[in-house]
Design an enzyme around this catalytic site. Structure first.
Site, PDB file in Angstrom:
ATOM      1  N   TYR A   1       7.412 -11.481 -17.407  1.00  0.00           N
ATOM      2  CA  TYR A   1       5.943 -11.442 -17.435  1.00  0.00           C
ATOM      3  C   TYR A   1       5.456 -10.185 -18.148  1.00  0.00           C
ATOM      4  O   TYR A   1       4.650 -10.266 -19.072  1.00  0.00           O
ATOM      5  CB  TYR A   1       5.442 -11.477 -16.001  1.00  0.00           C
ATOM      6  CG  TYR A   1       3.945 -11.607 -15.842  1.00  0.00           C
ATOM      7  CD1 TYR A   1       3.294 -12.803 -16.148  1.00  0.00           C
ATOM      8  CD2 TYR A   1       3.181 -10.551 -15.359  1.00  0.00           C
ATOM      9  CE1 TYR A   1       1.923 -12.928 -15.981  1.00  0.00           C
ATOM     10  CE2 TYR A   1       1.809 -10.671 -15.189  1.00  0.00           C
ATOM     11  CZ  TYR A   1       1.185 -11.860 -15.496  1.00  0.00           C
ATOM     12  OH  TYR A   1      -0.180 -11.983 -15.332  1.00  0.00           O
TER      13      TYR A   1
ATOM     14  N   ASN B   1      -5.316  -6.722 -10.202  1.00  0.00           N
ATOM     15  CA  ASN B   1      -5.291  -7.706  -9.103  1.00  0.00           C
ATOM     16  C   ASN B   1      -6.682  -8.270  -8.800  1.00  0.00           C
ATOM     17  O   ASN B   1      -7.616  -7.510  -8.553  1.00  0.00           O
ATOM     18  CB  ASN B   1      -4.721  -7.063  -7.840  1.00  0.00           C
ATOM     19  CG  ASN B   1      -3.273  -6.647  -8.022  1.00  0.00           C
ATOM     20  OD1 ASN B   1      -2.976  -5.780  -8.843  1.00  0.00           O
ATOM     21  ND2 ASN B   1      -2.376  -7.275  -7.292  1.00  0.00           N
TER      22      ASN B   1
ATOM     23  N   GLN C   1       2.648   1.249  -0.877  1.00  0.00           N
ATOM     24  CA  GLN C   1       2.312   0.946  -2.285  1.00  0.00           C
ATOM     25  C   GLN C   1       0.839   0.554  -2.368  1.00  0.00           C
ATOM     26  O   GLN C   1       0.292   0.021  -1.398  1.00  0.00           O
ATOM     27  CB  GLN C   1       3.229  -0.156  -2.852  1.00  0.00           C
ATOM     28  CG  GLN C   1       3.014  -1.561  -2.356  1.00  0.00           C
ATOM     29  CD  GLN C   1       3.832  -1.886  -1.104  1.00  0.00           C
ATOM     30  OE1 GLN C   1       4.083  -1.035  -0.287  1.00  0.00           O
ATOM     31  NE2 GLN C   1       4.228  -3.149  -0.961  1.00  0.00           N
TER      32      GLN C   1
HETATM   33  N1  UDP Z   1       3.223  -8.050  -0.888  1.00  0.00           N
HETATM   34  C1  UDP Z   1       3.444  -7.967   0.489  1.00  0.00           C
HETATM   35  N2  UDP Z   1       3.542  -9.126   1.178  1.00  0.00           N
HETATM   36  C2  UDP Z   1       3.385 -10.352   0.625  1.00  0.00           C
HETATM   37  C3  UDP Z   1       3.153 -10.443  -0.773  1.00  0.00           C
HETATM   38  C4  UDP Z   1       3.079  -9.260  -1.501  1.00  0.00           C
HETATM   39  O1  UDP Z   1       3.569  -6.872   1.058  1.00  0.00           O
HETATM   40  O2  UDP Z   1       3.474 -11.360   1.343  1.00  0.00           O
HETATM   41  C5  UDP Z   1       3.104  -6.790  -1.659  1.00  0.00           C
HETATM   42  C6  UDP Z   1       3.945  -6.750  -2.933  1.00  0.00           C
HETATM   43  O3  UDP Z   1       5.239  -6.278  -2.653  1.00  0.00           O
HETATM   44  C7  UDP Z   1       3.137  -5.800  -3.791  1.00  0.00           C
HETATM   45  C8  UDP Z   1       1.690  -6.052  -3.370  1.00  0.00           C
HETATM   46  O4  UDP Z   1       1.773  -6.663  -2.091  1.00  0.00           O
HETATM   47  O5  UDP Z   1       3.463  -4.456  -3.504  1.00  0.00           O
HETATM   48  C9  UDP Z   1       0.925  -6.944  -4.329  1.00  0.00           C
HETATM   49  O6  UDP Z   1       1.696  -8.086  -4.556  1.00  0.00           O
HETATM   50  P1  UDP Z   1       1.179  -9.363  -5.344  1.00  0.00           P
HETATM   51  O7  UDP Z   1       2.316 -10.328  -5.397  1.00  0.00           O
HETATM   52  O8  UDP Z   1      -0.094  -9.842  -4.768  1.00  0.00           O
HETATM   53  O9  UDP Z   1       0.813  -8.845  -6.807  1.00  0.00           O
HETATM   54  P2  UDP Z   1       1.443  -7.790  -7.842  1.00  0.00           P
HETATM   55  O10 UDP Z   1       0.386  -6.766  -7.946  1.00  0.00           O
HETATM   56  O11 UDP Z   1       2.714  -7.196  -7.274  1.00  0.00           O
HETATM   57  O12 UDP Z   1       1.686  -8.572  -9.062  1.00  0.00           O
END
Ligand code: UDP
Length: 313
Positions: free
Chosen positions: A145, A174, A209
């Site tokens: 990606y 996001n 994070q």
């Molecule tokens: N995340 C989490 N639990 C979930 C899904 C995602 O803690 O069920 C965390 C993920 O590891 C990341 C953040 O939330 O640090 C955002 O993840 P997402 O997949 O929404 O989008 P990204 O910004 O990583 O593409």
């Protein structure tokens, strides 16, 4: 009135964009192969006489005439979706971009590429301005990606310099809101669905994070202002909400807003998960008439939770 192509128009952001473009009186052609796009997102538009849907995969060339503008959103975008078939993801980004740029060139149409904050990878500069070149692992599980979208940006600027195609590149951070796929595996959809179903929230890592969450209506406003901006402004420009939250704070907010017995269940942090992410939006504010997001995370979560409740019924 313009004739506008929206690729990925049956996706979350694409369908919001189609609705807004129709409301503004345009003819809209939505192209989607329904890999992650969903017909329910555009159900309400199918009867609209200025709306047409065409099932097509932009990995293959597309012929179309009379286009004024192209919005290129077609690509799986949530980590579980884009990692399901990484080679497909890269093809959607790169071949899809080439085909859309060829189409733009033939139609003398303006084209907007929906790029991403992922081009910054796991950023070492915080917040991220457009001038930052990023920190991407080229062989990691997110690379299909990240590198795909980076190459798509390269193609935009090379078609612009070599063939004079009028390009606009936005980097989206996001985004959330009604219309998200409840099963897309993203943090907002996962947490809300889990809380509504009385399940524990799956928090990856220790939750320190960060992400910055933009409500979809704010994003769509920025998109339209970018398309309407002067010809010399190509971007890339960041579009996102600069208010940063830890994922633990997001979990806490959702647990508070969806009453129930859910708790937090800690799980392993996926590889290459960016530690921090927050857009510097000063360029957008300067070039897009003072654009900035207006909807706070708490305010935007209200209609989003209501939408996910309807998905469960
Ligand atoms: N995340 C989490 N639990 C979930 C899904 C995602 O803690 O069920 C965390 C993920 O590891 C990341 C953040 O939330 O640090 C955002 O993840 P997402 O997949 O929404 O989008 P990204 O910004 O990583 O593409």
């Amino acid at each position: 009135m313009k004739r506008i192509l929206v690729t990925g128009g049956a996706g979350f952001i694409g369908s919001h964009l189609c609705r807004r473009l129709l409301k503004d009186g345009n003819d809209v052609v939505c192209v989607d192969n329904l890999y992650t796009g969903r017909m329910e997102n555009i159900e309400g538009l199918m009867e609209h006489r200025q709306f047409a849907f065409r099932k097509h995969n932009i990995i293959e060339p597309l012929q179309m005439d009379g286009l004024d503008e192209i919005y290129n959103l077609a690509c799986p975008a949530s980590p579980p979706h884009y990692q399901k078939s990484p080679t497909y993801t890269t093809k959607s980004c790169v071949l899809g971009m080439m085909h859309m740029l060829e189409l733009a060139a033939k139609n003398h149409a303006k084209i907007m590429q929906f790029s991403t904050s992922e081009v910054y990878g796991n950023p070492k500069v915080h917040p991220q301005p457009e001038g930052y070149w990023g920190n991407v692992n080229p062989i990691g599980i997110r690379a299909c990606y990240d590198e795909g979208k980076r190459c798509a940006e390269t193609l935009c600027f090379d078609y612009h310099r070599e063939f004079g195609v009028q390009v606009k590149v936005i980097r989206i951070f996001n985004t959330y809101g009604p219309g998200m796929d409840p099963l897309d595996g993203r943090v907002v959809s996962n947490f809300i669905m889990q809380a509504l179903q009385g399940k524990d929230l799956t928090l990856y890592g220790d939750g320190s994070q960060t992400r910055s969450f933009c409500y979809v209506d704010d994003l769509v406003e920025g998109i339209l202002r970018m398309m309407a901006s002067g010809d010399t402004f190509t971007g890339p420009v960041n579009l996102g909400n600069p208010t940063e939250f830890t994922i633990r704070e997001l979990a806490g907010m959702i647990l508070e807003m969806v009453p129930g017995n859910s708790k937090i269940q800690y799980q392993e942090l996926p590889a290459d998960d960016p530690i921090k992410r927050k857009p510097d939006i000063s360029l957008a504010q300067k070039e897009l008439g003072g654009w900035k997001p207006h909807v706070s995370l708490r305010d935007g979560l209200v209609p989003t939770i209501a939408y996910f409740k309807r998905c469960i019924l």
